[in-house]
Structure formats: C-alpha cells, structure tokens
Design an enzyme around this catalytic site. Structure first.
Site, PDB file in Angstrom:
ATOM      1  N   GLN A 104      -0.274   0.794   2.382  1.00  0.00           N
ATOM      2  CA  GLN A 104      -0.226   1.433   3.690  1.00  0.00           C
ATOM      3  C   GLN A 104      -0.890   0.562   4.690  1.00  0.00           C
ATOM      4  O   GLN A 104      -1.060   1.137   5.933  1.00  0.00           O
ATOM      5  CB  GLN A 104      -1.118   2.763   3.514  1.00  0.00           C
ATOM      6  CG  GLN A 104      -0.737   3.643   2.522  1.00  0.00           C
ATOM      7  CD  GLN A 104       0.791   4.253   3.146  1.00  0.00           C
ATOM      8  OE1 GLN A 104       0.951   4.236   4.379  1.00  0.00           O
ATOM      9  NE2 GLN A 104       1.621   4.962   2.306  1.00  0.00           N
ATOM     10  N   HIS A 156      -3.994   5.665  -4.734  1.00  0.00           N
ATOM     11  CA  HIS A 156      -2.348   6.408  -5.093  1.00  0.00           C
ATOM     12  C   HIS A 156      -2.274   6.258  -6.636  1.00  0.00           C
ATOM     13  O   HIS A 156      -2.773   5.330  -7.223  1.00  0.00           O
ATOM     14  CB  HIS A 156      -1.302   5.315  -4.305  1.00  0.00           C
ATOM     15  CG  HIS A 156      -0.100   5.904  -4.584  1.00  0.00           C
ATOM     16  ND1 HIS A 156       0.689   5.895  -5.762  1.00  0.00           N
ATOM     17  CD2 HIS A 156       0.709   6.636  -3.599  1.00  0.00           C
ATOM     18  CE1 HIS A 156       1.842   6.540  -5.516  1.00  0.00           C
ATOM     19  NE2 HIS A 156       2.009   6.928  -4.086  1.00  0.00           N
ATOM     20  N   LYS A 170       7.820   0.941   3.308  1.00  0.00           N
ATOM     21  CA  LYS A 170       6.819   1.599   4.056  1.00  0.00           C
ATOM     22  C   LYS A 170       6.413   0.498   5.303  1.00  0.00           C
ATOM     23  O   LYS A 170       5.737   0.830   6.453  1.00  0.00           O
ATOM     24  CB  LYS A 170       5.376   1.395   3.377  1.00  0.00           C
ATOM     25  CG  LYS A 170       5.863   2.675   2.310  1.00  0.00           C
ATOM     26  CD  LYS A 170       4.466   2.959   1.600  1.00  0.00           C
ATOM     27  CE  LYS A 170       4.605   3.671   0.301  1.00  0.00           C
ATOM     28  NZ  LYS A 170       5.003   5.123   0.406  1.00  0.00           N
TER      29      LYS A 170
HETATM   30  C1  LIG Z   1      -1.215   3.208  -1.182  1.00  0.00           C
HETATM   31  C2  LIG Z   1       0.211   3.541  -2.071  1.00  0.00           C
HETATM   32  N1  LIG Z   1       0.212   2.647  -2.982  1.00  0.00           N
HETATM   33  C3  LIG Z   1       1.344   2.855  -3.775  1.00  0.00           C
HETATM   34  C4  LIG Z   1       2.436   3.463  -3.548  1.00  0.00           C
HETATM   35  C5  LIG Z   1       3.748   3.607  -4.259  1.00  0.00           C
HETATM   36  O1  LIG Z   1       4.556   2.849  -3.672  1.00  0.00           O
HETATM   37  P1  LIG Z   1       6.098   2.729  -4.074  1.00  0.00           P
HETATM   38  O2  LIG Z   1       6.626   4.369  -4.350  1.00  0.00           O
HETATM   39  O3  LIG Z   1       6.736   2.235  -3.133  1.00  0.00           O
HETATM   40  O4  LIG Z   1       6.067   1.940  -5.399  1.00  0.00           O
HETATM   41  C6  LIG Z   1       2.485   4.212  -2.110  1.00  0.00           C
HETATM   42  C7  LIG Z   1       3.408   5.064  -1.784  1.00  0.00           C
HETATM   43  O5  LIG Z   1       3.267   6.131  -1.170  1.00  0.00           O
HETATM   44  C8  LIG Z   1       1.006   4.304  -1.525  1.00  0.00           C
HETATM   45  O6  LIG Z   1       1.043   4.924  -0.592  1.00  0.00           O
END
Ligand SMILES: Cc1ncc(COP(=O)(O)O)c(C=O)c1O
Length: 407
Positions: A204, A124, A227
């Site tokens: 995830q 991500h 999540k």
């Molecule tokens: C694998 C992964 N990392 C990081 C994030 C970022 O999370 P947040 O927006 O809650 O900081 C997400 C959000 O979709 C994610 O799926």
C-alpha cells in the site's frame, strides 16, 4: 494541489473511469484493493501479445530475444525505481502474497523451535498466515506487535519485544485497512540492532510515495503490480543479496537450474534461482509501463493532491454525522476506514454501489486488526492519483442518502 487541467489529463489516461454504473458516473474509491490501469499499461501488454509473444530466456529466435529484452528491461526499471543495490535483488513474483510466502518458506532452514517472529497486528493476512505456517513447520513462536492509539506500531512495545531477540520482524509500511503509516526506517533499524531479519510489506506504500531500499534498509521488501497502476499477476520480492541468496526456492523446475541430472540438480544463480517456470511476461511488461506512468507524474503535485483529497475525504465523512472513523490521521496514506452508526458495512456497501460508488466493505484481510478494534468489519474508501474532488462529493452525497434511508 495539482491544477485542474493537469489532473484532468492524468485522469483521462484511465479508460475505465469514463463509464457509467447504473446510469451514474462510476466513482471508484477502491484503489487500495486494486488500482485502475492507464491506457499505456493496457497498450504495453497488448503490444507484447500482438508483436513479441514468445517465452523469455529460452529460444534463439528474434521474438524471444525481444520478449527477453523487454522483460529484463523492467527488472532494471524496478531496480532504479526502488533504488536496490544490485539487479539480482529484484525478483519477479505473482504478487505480494507470493513474495511473502517465498520468504517464509525460503528461510525455514534458518528458523528453529522457539525462535520468535514479530508480526504487525494491523498486517494484511498475506503478512500473517505465511509466518504462522512457518511457525507450524519449525516450532517458532509468533508474537503480535501491539498498536498505539493511532493504530500504528507502538514503538515502546516494539522495543520491549525486541529484547526477546526475535529472528524475524514482519511489518506493514502502510496498512491496507486503515491507511496508517509506520516509520519503517526507524523500526527496521531497531530490529536490525536486535539481530532480527526484517520484511516490510510495501503493497500500500509503493504507489503513493518514493520507496528507497538504501534508506528503508530492510532485508526484504514486497509489493504487487496491480496496486500501482500495473496489471494483476506480477509482484516484486526485493531482498538484500546475501539474504535472498540463502532462501530455499519455494518453486523448483525450469529456468531456475544450472544443471539437472538424475544424480541431482544444481540451482542457478539469482535472480533466476527464484523465478522457476514461465513468468507472467506480459504482466511484467505492464509493470514496466506502470512505473513509467508513475515516473511521468509531477511528483510533488501528485502527492499534495492525494494528501489534500484524503484530508478532505476524512473531513467530509466526519461532518456527515453518525460516522465512526478509525485512526483517520492526517498523515495517513490513501484510505479511510469508517462505519455508519450501527449499520452493517455490507448493507452500506450495497447501497453505495447502487449509486455508482465502489468502496470495499468487510474485514479487509486484516481480521486481527478488526479483533483489536472489536469490529466484524468496516467500509473503506481509498483513493489514487486519478481521484478528484467530484468523486469525494459524489460519494459523500450518496452516503448521505444511505444514512437517510437507514437511520
Ligand atoms: C498491505 C497488503 N499486503 C498484501 C496484500 C496482498 O496483495 P496481493 O493480493 O496482490 O498478493 C495486500 C492486498 O490487498 C495488501 O494491501
């Protein structure tokens, strides 16, 4: 599979799922973006605001004592949930993004020009951009870790990269765009043998299976409350005590100090040192309720239910025809990525929405992965503990309508 009665009782705890969208039952297949919240999480947050609302760690009065007790009790819950060795290793942040930024900022002093940082190609953006910023500040060099045919980390290529003696390795536990899983225990072990610090993005993973810090054995592990059936605005930075204690605090101010004078400031100790300012108290309390919810689930049944639903979803999509699936491996977790023929993913998403279906369409904050796949984007259907077979059937029938309309 969880029996129907048991599963209905689990689903009934999620009030949002009872609504209609455009006169059709809401079919929520966007859990990977954010999960729905059980009533117990909503109640816990509302109870705090109704009865205990006060700042933590500060006042002598009873409301503050109650708020502080509830807040710190969640730290204990998280410690036991992820099996960290010490309570000080659990830092409340505002989410995965902030947690990774805190590490990337906090280790700046430990990184020099030309040091190598290995980053998962399928990560991500939250697990890419902070490292790029760190590289800009220090002159370090980012090297993407190649993917294998199943779109997980290619272990041979990883071993080759480890020969370069990287300073840090940042990987995903489960990828958000595809739901592919990385064998993080083995990857972390190899990285540590090569002398690298390790960060695992568990955003995830955390809601879908047990995560044990003593087994993963990484230096940092991060995730978000929203999540895992908890609220937005809270996340966790787990760090091995010695590593966490060396981080330069990204945020400074109240709560994180021992003494302040105009001659200088002495920082407090962990965990407060990394929790400057008033925290998201109600969200932390909501996270505690979310952990209680997860722990109340019949674990093996729930896993089996989610896994058989995911495989059913993959199979139904494959049978529909004119669908391209991306790395739809049977051991993936929670999500399926696909495109319908050459149709634009956003068009597909809008036409699904008109039939009550919520999926995510776009680059999924994983542009390097999309570049690897030579795609502008794709659709992603993702499931949670509340998803049932009717959701999948409603979705497939709606997608079939989209197909008939567009092809
Ligand atoms: C694998 C992964 N990392 C990081 C994030 C970022 O999370 P947040 O927006 O809650 O900081 C997400 C959000 O979709 C994610 O799926």
């Amino acid at each position: 599979m969880t029996n129907a009665f048991e599963h209905d009782a689990i689903r009934a705890q999620f009030p949002t799922l009872t609504q209609q969208v455009d006169e059709q039952p809401l079919c929520y297949l966007d859990t990977a973006a954010t999960s729905q919240k059980p009533q117990s999480v909503i109640d816990a947050m509302s109870h705090y605001y109704q009865f205990d609302n006060a700042n933590v760690h500060r006042a002598a009065h009873q409301l503050s004592a109650r708020a502080t007790r509830s807040y710190e009790a969640v730290r204990e819950q998280v410690k036991s949930f992820i099996n960290s060795a010490r309570i000080e290793e659990v830092i409340f942040t505002h989410g995965t993004t902030e947690s990774i930024n805190m590490v990337a900022y906090g280790i700046s002093d430990q990184i020099k020009a030309n040091d190598i940082i290995l980053v998962d190609t399928a990560a991500h953006h939250a697990n890419i951009v902070p490292w790029q910023q760190l590289a800009k500040r220090t002159g370090a060099v980012i090297k993407p870790i190649p993917l294998n045919d199943e779109l997980s980390i290619d272990t041979d290529a990883f071993d080759e990269l480890l020969k370069l003696a990287p300073k840090l390795v940042a990987i995903s536990h489960v990828t958000n765009a595809l739901g592919t899983i990385n064998q993080v225990e083995s990857l972390v072990k190899r990285a540590k043998t090569a002398g690298a610090l390790t960060l695992v993005d568990g955003a995830q993973a955390i809601a879908h299976f047990d995560v044990d810090m003593q087994k993963v054995d990484c230096d940092f592990y991060v995730f978000s409350g929203h999540k895992m059936y908890g609220p937005t605005g809270v996340g966790i930075l787990y760090g091995r005590f010695e590593q966490l204690d060396q981080l330069t605090p990204m945020l400074t101010g109240g709560e994180m100090i021992k003494t302040v004078s105009f001659a200088g400031t002495e920082f407090g100790s962990l965990p407060n040192k990394l929790e400057a300012g008033t925290p998201a108290i109600s969200a932390v309390i909501g996270l505690g309720a979310a952990i209680s919810f997860i722990k109340s689930l019949p674990k093996e049944h729930t896993r089996q239910h989610e896994q058989s639903l995911l495989i059913y979803l993959q199979q139904q999509l494959a049978q529909l025809g004119d669908i391209t699936l991306y790395a739809a491996n049977p051991n993936n977790i929670g999500a399926v990525a696909f495109n319908l023929a050459n149709e634009h993913h956003q068009d597909v998403g809008i036409l699904l929405d008109q039939q009550g279906i919520a999926v995510r369409c776009g680059h999924h904050c994983a542009m390097p992965l999309m570049q690897h796949l030579a795609l502008k984007g794709c659709c992603r259907a993702s499931i949670g503990v509340y998803t049932n077979k009717q959701d999948i059937d409603q979705f497939i029938s709606a997608l079939n309508n989209v197909k008939e309309l567009l092809l």
